[in-house]
Design an enzyme around this catalytic site. Structure first.
Site, PDB file in Angstrom:
ATOM      1  N   THR A 145       0.866  -1.184   0.000  1.00  9.14           N
ATOM      2  CA  THR A 145       0.000   0.000   0.000  1.00  9.14           C
ATOM      3  C   THR A 145       0.905   1.236   0.000  1.00  9.14           C
ATOM      4  O   THR A 145       1.314   1.688  -1.062  1.00  9.14           O
ATOM      5  CB  THR A 145      -0.964  -0.004   1.201  1.00  9.14           C
ATOM      6  N   LYS A 155       4.156  -6.836   4.051  1.00  8.82           N
ATOM      7  CA  LYS A 155       3.882  -5.448   3.713  1.00  8.82           C
ATOM      8  C   LYS A 155       3.553  -4.692   4.986  1.00  8.82           C
ATOM      9  O   LYS A 155       3.101  -5.257   5.983  1.00  8.82           O
ATOM     10  CB  LYS A 155       2.733  -5.320   2.706  1.00  8.82           C
ATOM     11  N   THR A 204       0.103  -3.206  11.686  1.00  4.75           N
ATOM     12  CA  THR A 204      -0.670  -3.139  10.443  1.00  4.75           C
ATOM     13  C   THR A 204       0.173  -3.742   9.364  1.00  4.75           C
ATOM     14  O   THR A 204       0.878  -3.034   8.684  1.00  4.75           O
ATOM     15  CB  THR A 204      -0.980  -1.717  10.038  1.00  4.75           C
ATOM     16  N   GLU A 257       6.708   4.665   7.462  1.00  4.71           N
ATOM     17  CA  GLU A 257       6.252   5.868   6.769  1.00  4.71           C
ATOM     18  C   GLU A 257       7.040   7.092   7.230  1.00  4.71           C
ATOM     19  O   GLU A 257       7.015   7.468   8.391  1.00  4.71           O
ATOM     20  CB  GLU A 257       4.758   6.072   7.009  1.00  4.71           C
ATOM     21  N   THR A 314      -7.624   9.967   1.218  1.00  2.69           N
ATOM     22  CA  THR A 314      -8.062  10.660   0.016  1.00  2.69           C
ATOM     23  C   THR A 314      -6.957  10.811  -1.005  1.00  2.69           C
ATOM     24  O   THR A 314      -7.200  11.290  -2.095  1.00  2.69           O
ATOM     25  CB  THR A 314      -8.610  12.048   0.368  1.00  2.69           C
TER      26      THR A 314
END
Length: 474
Positions: free
Chosen positions: A193, A224, A235, A328, A474
């Site tokens: 992702t 992942k 996650t 991230e 979004t």
């Protein structure tokens, strides 16, 4: 000096500077991450994989987002799932498949990225069952125990899958199955992702028992995850396959032990997801031609089980650490080693608390040797005794240091001691800054009250983490 902006100018400026983060799986891997992407591999016999484009997200016009991992024969299976109370539909379905089949006769794992199919009600559960049933039907072997495929999903929470698009592409995914490195790498990309690089490992190993002499086994895994990472579990999705003969019971035990020392020892941001699943399939294909070794490992006290446990745990640690390296917005990979604790649970609890401290993580990003934040995290760790006389943490015995990693340019300068037996040390700030320039950082905590130890792997917090998660949906 006072100043102001015209409202229309302000809106225009915001449109210019707002960054919408994405990590397309076929884009160029960041230069600093290329070294983690394998260019070849040795993959277990009897397994084939594929990555296929579905377009789960409408904006995805070409990237693979449907993964299929299949065994050419019935395999034993095991899995460890998230402990989040809002467990996603695929978690519920995969658990049910394993329970009904008692971990036997598994043929595949089907995974979609782009939508988590989490908190989607009964309709989401029906969709997950449809994925499992459709994947199982590809093997054209009637099975009285029901579907033989595990199912996983990852992506945005609270949205229904475009299930008809996915089901329509599962036959193509089956037809595209292959066993070469490119197929495995494409499949690893298909489960990504916000990951900036595909996470894939493979290895070979042997087992010590006389029935395994002359047999080389193989183990491969992909995972992942880049955000919302914290036990139990994070996650993330993890899939491992081996051609070693391991029975269902021992396989579950082996996986649980391995996960507790790997995937349950990583943290990026302290958030635990709804979809986390780590699964393993073992088909025994490497031993199928040797009748003496065709029976699976079945005893948790055998030398083969002990050896396999060490192999799987080490492999899982390497695989899970790739998740941290792709945190991230992360710029650092941080190992937190707590030693000389009263118990292993104390050591792990303290390492975990340090790993998820925003103040520790932002200091590391800023290359600031602010060891007081580390001490503070140790001191508020829950469920351990803080008695000054006999507690798990005794300030007068506590030591904190930065240790250069093997790859560090400042390795020759040795350990940088920050606190020794509760006494602060005069820190050479220039040396500390040099050490914290490294990508890999080791925080060593010596509690001086016992002999137990524990590790955690984490990363820093950067501006980019906020950017990514500010507009992820979004």
């Amino acid at each position: 000096m006072a100043w102001s902006l015209n409202p229309s100018t302000t809106r225009s400026a915001l449109r210019t500077f707002i960054r919408h983060y994405s990590a397309p799986v076929d884009s160029t891997v960041p230069a600093s991450k290329v070294k983690y992407v394998p260019t070849s591999g040795t993959y277990p016999k009897g397994f084939k994989v594929s990555g296929t484009h579905v377009g789960v997200k409408p904006a995805n016009k070409s990237h693979p987002d449907l993964a299929l991992i299949a065994s050419d024969r019935p395999a034993f299976g095991a899995a460890v799932f998230t402990t989040n109370k809002f467990q996603a539909a695929p978690v519920q379905v995969s658990r049910a498949v394993l329970e009904k089949r008692a971990g036997t006769g598994l043929r595949s794992i089907v995974v979609n990225s782009g939508c988590a199919n989490a908190v989607t009600g009964q309709g989401g559960v029906d969709d997950a069952w449809a994925m499992s049933q459709t994947a199982s039907a590809q093997f054209q072997q009637p099975d009285t125990h029901g579907p033989n495929s595990l199912v996983m999903s990852t992506g945005v929470i609270g949205q229904r899958l475009p299930i008809h698009k996915i089901l329509a592409k599962i036959p193509a995914a089956y037809e595209n199955l292959a066993s070469d490195h490119d197929a495995w790498l494409t499949t690893a990309k298909a489960i990504c992702t916000t990951d900036t690089f595909p996470k894939l490992l493979s290895t070979t190993f042997t087992l010590p028992g006389p029935q395994h002499q002359g047999v080389e086994y193989r183990l491969a895994g992909m995972t992942k995850g880049a955000g919302m990472i914290h036990p139990n579990m994070a996650t993330l999705l993890g899939i491992m396959c081996t051609d070693a003969p391991i029975g269902a019971g021992p396989l579950q035990s082996l996986l649980t032990t391995a996960v507790n020392k790997s995937f349950n020892c990583i943290s990026i941001d302290g958030d635990t997801s709804t979809n986390d699943t780590v699964a393993i399939l073992a088909n025994g294909a490497a031993a199928a031609s040797l009748s003496s070794s065709s029976s699976p490992i079945s005893s948790s006290t055998s030398e083969d089980y002990i050896a396999m446990s060490s192999i799987l745990t080490s492999f899982s640690q390497r695989l899970s650490q790739l998740v941290v390296r792709d945190g991230e917005g992360a710029t650092k990979f941080v190992t937190i080693h707590v030693r000389n604790a009263l118990t292993e649970s104390d050591a792990k609890a303290i390492a975990s608390t340090i790993a998820r401290s925003p103040l520790v993580k932002t200091a590391l990003y800023g290359k600031d040797a602010n060891w007081g934040r580390i001490l503070c995290a140790i001191g508020y760790t829950p469920n351990i005794s803080l008695s000054s006389a006999t507690g798990s943490v005794m300030p007068a015995r506590t030591n904190v240091s930065f240790i250069p990693a093997e790859s560090s340019k400042s390795k020759a300068e040795g350990v940088l001691r920050l606190l020794v037996n509760g006494e602060p040390q005069a820190v050479d700030e220039e040396r500390a800054a040099r050490l914290l320039e490294d990508e890999d950082v080791i925080i060593d905590v010596d509690l001086g009250v016992g002999s137990a130890e524990g590790n955690y792997w984490t990363c820093d917090f950067s501006h980019e983490y906020v950017t990514i998660n500010g507009d992820y949906r979004t």
